[in-house]
Design a protein around this motif. Structure first.
Motif, short mmCIF file in Angstrom:
data_model
loop_
_atom_site.label_atom_id
_atom_site.label_comp_id
_atom_site.label_asym_id
_atom_site.label_seq_id
_atom_site.Cartn_x
_atom_site.Cartn_y
_atom_site.Cartn_z
N GLU A 7 -1.92 30.84 21.30
CA GLU A 7 -1.37 29.51 21.05
C GLU A 7 -1.79 28.55 22.18
O GLU A 7 -2.20 27.42 21.94
N ARG B 205 3.12 38.21 15.33
CA ARG B 205 4.53 37.98 15.04
C ARG B 205 4.78 38.08 13.53
O ARG B 205 5.72 38.71 13.07
N VAL C 287 7.33 35.71 26.47
CA VAL C 287 7.61 36.29 25.15
C VAL C 287 7.82 37.80 25.23
O VAL C 287 8.25 38.42 24.27
N LEU D 31 2.92 40.66 21.15
CA LEU D 31 3.46 39.30 21.12
C LEU D 31 2.78 38.42 22.17
O LEU D 31 2.62 37.20 21.99
N CYS D 32 2.34 39.04 23.28
CA CYS D 32 1.65 38.26 24.32
C CYS D 32 0.32 37.71 23.79
O CYS D 32 -0.15 36.66 24.23
N GLN E 7 3.18 32.18 29.62
CA GLN E 7 3.76 32.31 28.28
C GLN E 7 3.77 33.78 27.84
O GLN E 7 4.67 34.22 27.14
N CYS E 8 2.72 34.55 28.29
CA CYS E 8 2.68 35.98 27.92
C CYS E 8 3.88 36.73 28.48
O CYS E 8 4.39 37.65 27.86
N ASP F 28 -0.19 36.65 20.71
CA ASP F 28 0.19 35.44 19.99
C ASP F 28 0.45 34.29 20.95
O ASP F 28 -0.04 33.17 20.76
N ALA F 29 1.24 34.58 22.00
CA ALA F 29 1.62 33.53 22.94
C ALA F 29 0.38 32.93 23.61
O ALA F 29 0.23 31.71 23.75
N ALA G 138 7.75 34.08 19.74
CA ALA G 138 6.30 33.93 19.67
C ALA G 138 5.92 33.50 18.27
O ALA G 138 6.65 33.77 17.31
#
Lengths: 288, 504
Positions: free
Chosen positions: B333, B65, B306, B326-327, B302-303, B329-330, B60
């Motif tokens: 993005e 992150r 990662v 982290l999800c 994407q969630c 961040d994903a 991620a």
């Protein structure tokens, strides 16, 4: 044989066992459990090869390492003795005064003395050297054969009436048993002996006992009953009585005499240990 | 909240998700491809009979992150560097943090903890527990997500794995491909690096218990004590297996904390949350299509890709989620790519989620009873400990009265008692003490082996001395007595009351 039955909900096969309608699922063993079991099996096979394991008709399989707990203990004891050697050697060489002046040596001597006392002396003298009837208290300030370091060391080494060549011996006559004194005289002299520490109960008997004491007892026990360490004759004037200070006990001793025996430890204990014991006993509070 | 209809929609959504999973590589929006991933640890998919499905978390990029890298560096740095810090305390070891078990003393910079003061350690543990409660009620499982050793080392091990084997897709390919030289070399390299990290982890641990440079020397020359080697072995094993092999299973199956923490959240805790109201109904988005009457979630997964736990945050709060963010961040993005506002997944409170349903906004309430109670408790305990720490005496005395024998009668009819004195000198310099007895007429005090009742105690040390007190036999067999030790220089004194016994 019937086809394997499958459980509807989990889809697992059953073992075919049934108790009151409850069936057992044939679940696989958890993998981690199996892994540990296999690991244990491998471990045990390796263990059999390396270590003693199987009993045989006579003896047992010794294993590649040739391990034995007895040998390990012997090695441990040897290692402990080696570790103690520096101090033990210094104790063996040094005289008593040197040991007492050196805190480190003193600590070592006291610790060693304490453990040796527990093993060898506590049976008679008590776990804290407090003694008992007929067994001298080693922590008080009353000594039959002397309370200096050297005297204590000599007593431990050679014993008292122990049969050792160097042992110290003495014997009090059995005034009653051997018909040296009349029964009445014994009562009187006992009263006199008690009067020396202010414990007499019969003033008339004390007066009559005085000449008997002067005739029979004074050589060893002294004019004022102060005792004599040369013969191990106890002081009759102090507050400490090995066999009791009631008239009956004292009369019994005059009648039958008493003599304790202390074994000699030379040859049974190393000289270093005897030295440590002497220092330990001397430090119990009564050392001179 | 969940009626039968909702349940049906949920099942439909799941079915749709499952269908998506078998058609990889679909463009779900301009420039965004759907990740070929399944939330393997979602409760519905996690039958107890099922074998573990491997997770290949994707890298991620984003704020959280970065924050996690930073926290990893700081926590690992503290862990590895601390035993090497030196601290000159005059006497005693010069290691700043040292748990000296053989000498029963703990050193922590300027603080030295003696066995008698172990309550200070208990206090630290209680404060740590309360701090954990406080942060959990404020920010949810931040401990799990950022600073739990399991998370930090797993993160490190995944980073190594990614460095050697590549990111998610490359790793999946590698795992599927038949064994060959390249695969073997990659796998061997990865496991070797993991083992090195594991050994270093165990290695760092033992340095806390023995002078670090000395122990390192002993380890290098194979002279280290068996205990050190054994502990390095144990920690190598646990680090390698928990951080490298078992990873998310530790959190899901082994750790009790996820079960406890559910009771510590409330409607104001900030939790990593999928904003369902904004995201649903989710659907792929075609270029130029309007964003009206649809959610912002484009089902790009994407969630999920990662997620190191193998779950789908869009399923709502769940025990498996460690709130590592982290999800967030994903998703952010992706939101940036498709031109939608960020934080479709973000830190959110239950209260605000509820409020949003009726179009309102509920700000986070940081001052709530439980937060205040935890904070006050922590502050009170911390003050108490600091007070205890700075007011403790540098001298203390304890007396063990001889009970065997209880007393010794001396030849003149007087009585002698024995006492063992333990004198603790917490100063970093040797001190000289005088020992006195008071409260009893005619008492005479003798220290065993000494002419004068004066002894020295070396710096930071405890000295045990045997003392004899003799005096007239007490009436009734018992008499109160006080023994005191006094520093001959600064006059500080410590005393303890005891008794003097004689024949009754």
């Amino acid at each position: 044989m019937a086809a394997t039955e499958r459980d509807e909900i989990s889809g697992q096969a059953t073992t075919g066992h049934e108790w009151d309608g409850i069936k057992e699922l044939d679940n696989p063993l958890p993998r981690w459990w199996l892994m540990i079991m296999y690991a244990c099996i491998v471990w045990s096979v390796v263990y059999w090869v390396l270590y003693p394991a199987w009993p045989l008709v006579s003896g047992y399989t010794k294993g590649v390492f040739g391990y034995s707990s007895r040998a390990e203990l012997a090695a441990d004891i040897a290692a402990a003795n080696d570790a103690r050697k520096i101090f033990a050697d210094r104790i063996a060489e040094a005289d008593m005064a040197t040991i007492q002046a050196d805190p480190k040596l003193m600590e070592f001597a006291l610790a060693g003395g304490k453990s040796a006392f527990g093993d060898n002396c506590a049976g008679c003298h008590g776990s804290a050297a407090q003694g008992g009837k007929g067994y001298p208290n080693l922590s008080d300030d009353d000594w039959l054969w002397g309370g200096s370091l050297e005297a204590i060391q000599a007593t431990i080494k050679y014993g008292i009436r122990s049969g050792h060549d160097e042992t110290r011996e003495s014997e009090m006559p059995a005034f009653g048993r051997d018909d040296l004194l009349e029964k009445e005289q014994i009562t009187q002299v006992a009263q006199y002996a008690l009067s020396l520490s202010g414990k007499a109960t019969d003033a008339v008997a004390v007066n009559r006992g005085a000449p008997i004491y002067a005739e029979q007892c004074v050589d060893c026990h002294g004019k004022k009953g102060e005792g004599n360490r040369e013969f191990g004759a106890p002081s009759l004037a102090d507050a400490i009585w090995l066999f009791g200070n009631d008239p009956k006990s004292v009369e019994a001793i005059v009648t039958n005499s008493r003599k304790g025996v202390m074994p000699h430890w030379q040859g049974r204990l190393p000289d270093t240990t005897i030295k440590q014991l002497a220092i330990f006993i001397h430090a119990l509070g009564g050392g001179e | 909240m969940h009626g039968p209809d909702e349940k049906l929609t949920r099942l439909e959504a799941l079915a749709q998700e499952a269908a998506d999973a078998v058609t990889p590589g679909v463009q779900v929006a301009e420039g965004v491809e759907r990740a070929d991933v399944d939330a393997v640890n979602r409760r519905e998919e996690r039958s107890l009979y099922k074998k573990r499905a491997r997770i290949h978390p994707k890298r991620a990029y984003g704020t959280f992150r970065q924050l996690k890298w930073l926290i990893m560096a700081v926590t690992l740095g503290i862990y590895y560097v601390t035993p090497w810090l030196r601290w000159d305390r005059g006497a005693g070891p010069d290691q700043a943090v040292l748990l000296d078990l053989p000498h029963r003393k703990f050193y922590f910079f300027f603080v030295e903890i003696w066995p008698q003061e172990i309550y200070l350690l208990t206090g630290v543990l209680i404060i740590s527990a309360l701090a954990l409660f406080l942060f959990t009620s404020l920010f949810g499982r931040v401990w799990c997500g950022y600073s739990c050793p399991q998370t930090v080392w797993t993160d490190l091990f995944i980073a190594v794995e990614r460095f050697i084997e590549g990111d998610r897709n490359a790793r999946i390919r590698l795992d599927k491909m038949p064994w060959n030289a390249s695969k073997l070399s990659k796998k061997v390299t990865k496991h070797l690096i993991w083992l090195v990290i594991a050994v270093l982890t165990g290695g760092a641990w033992v340095f806390y218990f023995r002078d670090a440079p000395t122990l390192l020397g002993e380890l290098v020359t194979l002279q280290a004590p068996m205990a050190a080697v054994a502990f390095i072995g144990i920690f190598t094993f646990t680090t390698y297996s928990l951080g490298g092999l078992m990873r998310e299973q530790v959190c899901i199956y082994m750790c009790p904390w996820p079960r406890i923490q559910g009771a510590m959240f409330d409607e104001d805790s900030l939790l990593v949350t999928y904003r369902e109201r904004r995201g649903e109904p989710r659907a792929a988005h075609k270029k130029g299509e309007s964003w009206e009457n649809r959610g912002d979630c484009i089902r790009c997964r994407q969630c999920v890709a990662v997620c190191p736990m193998g779950i789908d945050i869009r399923d709502g709060p769940q025990l498996e989620c460690i709130h590592c963010a982290l999800c967030i961040d994903a998703c952010n993005e992706v939101m940036a790519k498709i031109g939608r506002p960020p934080n479709l997944i973000g830190y959110e409170t239950f209260r605000n989620l509820e409020a949003a349903n009726s179009g309102r906004y509920a700000p986070v309430r940081f001052f709530r009873p439980r937060v205040i109670v935890y904070s006050v408790l922590i502050a009170a305990l911390a003050l108490l400990m600091v007070y205890a720490l700075f007011t403790r005496d540098t001298l203390s005395l304890s007396i063990l009265r001889d009970r065997n024998p209880l007393y010794v009668t001396l030849s003149d009819g007087s009585v002698r008692n024995g006492y063992t004195l333990k004198i603790i000198n917490r100063k970093h310099e040797p001190r000289f003490f005088r020992i006195d007895a008071s409260g009893m007429a005619g008492s005479k005090l003798v220290v065993m082996g000494l002419r004068e009742p004066e002894i020295d105690v070396s710096a930071d040390d405890i000295r045990s001395v045997k003392v004899f007190i003799s005096g007239p036999s007490p009436a009734g067999g018992k008499q109160a007595l006080t023994i005191a030790v006094t520093d001959t220089q600064d006059g500080r004194t410590a005393s303890e009351a005891t008794t003097f016994r004689g024949p009754e």
